[in-house]
Design a protein around this motif. Structure first.
Motif, PDB file in Angstrom:
ATOM      1  N   HIS A   1       0.827  -1.106   0.077  1.00 55.31           N
ATOM      2  CA  HIS A   1       0.155  -0.131   0.005  1.00 55.31           C
ATOM      3  C   HIS A   1       1.128   1.271   0.087  1.00 55.31           C
ATOM      4  O   HIS A   1       1.569   1.538   0.806  1.00 55.31           O
ATOM      5  CB  HIS A   1      -0.926   0.118   1.119  1.00 55.31           C
TER       6      HIS A   1
ATOM      7  N   THR B   1       1.015   5.469   0.246  1.00 56.81           N
ATOM      8  CA  THR B   1       0.264   6.648   0.643  1.00 56.81           C
ATOM      9  C   THR B   1       0.393   7.807  -0.258  1.00 56.81           C
ATOM     10  O   THR B   1       1.617   7.579  -1.058  1.00 56.81           O
ATOM     11  CB  THR B   1       0.496   6.922   2.096  1.00 56.81           C
ATOM     12  N   HIS B   2      -0.469   8.642  -0.369  1.00 51.77           N
ATOM     13  CA  HIS B   2      -0.235   9.751  -1.105  1.00 51.77           C
ATOM     14  C   HIS B   2       0.728  10.739  -0.502  1.00 51.77           C
ATOM     15  O   HIS B   2       0.724  11.032   0.717  1.00 51.77           O
ATOM     16  CB  HIS B   2      -1.661  10.462  -1.058  1.00 51.77           C
TER      17      HIS B   2
ATOM     18  N   SER C   1       0.218  16.560  -8.372  1.00 48.99           N
ATOM     19  CA  SER C   1      -0.712  15.846  -9.180  1.00 48.99           C
ATOM     20  C   SER C   1      -0.314  14.327  -9.178  1.00 48.99           C
ATOM     21  O   SER C   1       0.054  13.664 -10.052  1.00 48.99           O
ATOM     22  CB  SER C   1      -0.467  16.438 -10.661  1.00 48.99           C
TER      23      SER C   1
ATOM     24  N   GLU D   1      -1.417  10.484  -8.580  1.00 51.82           N
ATOM     25  CA  GLU D   1      -2.256   9.295  -8.599  1.00 51.82           C
ATOM     26  C   GLU D   1      -2.541   8.820  -7.284  1.00 51.82           C
ATOM     27  O   GLU D   1      -1.903   9.113  -6.355  1.00 51.82           O
ATOM     28  CB  GLU D   1      -2.012   8.231  -9.554  1.00 51.82           C
ATOM     29  N   GLU D   2      -3.646   7.948  -7.188  1.00 51.55           N
ATOM     30  CA  GLU D   2      -4.076   7.482  -6.037  1.00 51.55           C
ATOM     31  C   GLU D   2      -3.013   6.405  -5.350  1.00 51.55           C
ATOM     32  O   GLU D   2      -2.781   6.552  -4.191  1.00 51.55           O
ATOM     33  CB  GLU D   2      -5.442   6.549  -6.185  1.00 51.55           C
ATOM     34  N   ASP D   3      -2.167   5.948  -6.108  1.00 51.72           N
ATOM     35  CA  ASP D   3      -1.074   5.063  -5.574  1.00 51.72           C
ATOM     36  C   ASP D   3       0.045   5.776  -5.156  1.00 51.72           C
ATOM     37  O   ASP D   3       1.103   5.293  -4.952  1.00 51.72           O
ATOM     38  CB  ASP D   3      -0.797   3.709  -6.780  1.00 51.72           C
ATOM     39  N   GLY D   4       0.212   7.100  -5.406  1.00 51.46           N
ATOM     40  CA  GLY D   4       1.364   7.828  -5.107  1.00 51.46           C
ATOM     41  C   GLY D   4       2.438   8.255  -6.237  1.00 51.46           C
ATOM     42  O   GLY D   4       3.257   9.009  -6.111  1.00 51.46           O
TER      43      GLY D   4
END
Length: 99
Positions: free
Chosen positions: A2, A4-5, A85, A87-90
């Motif tokens: 996982h 994180t941003h 900018s 993405e959800e996966d960083g």
């Protein structure tokens, strides 16, 4: 895994470097260039369609375009990181509007 941003530091002391780490994903047809942002890794992705459109990449050797146009790709990635900018996966995804 996982991810994180990732947020840059509010003080503006962001340090972005680009080690010579890059790879090609034949399944997704996306090239990835690594960036280190304040000692944290950010993956910068650019799809084959854009590599072909902007740099004349071939499906057989897409990473040749990444090597040849590394500075342009890195600058696009730098701007995306600086404007957060992500993405959800960083990661950051370089699009046609970025190059």
């Amino acid at each position: 895994m996982h991810l994180t941003h990732y947020k840059t530091t509010p003080t503006g002391d962001t340090v972005i470097t680009f080690p010579r780490l890059e790879c090609w994903n034949a399944k997704t047809k996306v090239a990835t260039v690594a960036a280190d942002v304040n000692k944290r890794r950010v993956l910068c992705r650019i799809p084959l369609t854009l590599l072909r459109e902007r740099f004349g990449a071939t499906p057989e050797e897409p990473m040749q375009a990444v090597t040849t146009h590394r500075l342009v790709i890195q600058e696009a990635a730098r701007r995306l990181i600086e404007t957060e900018s992500f993405e959800e996966d960083g990661s950051v995804l370089i699009g046609a509007q970025d190059i």
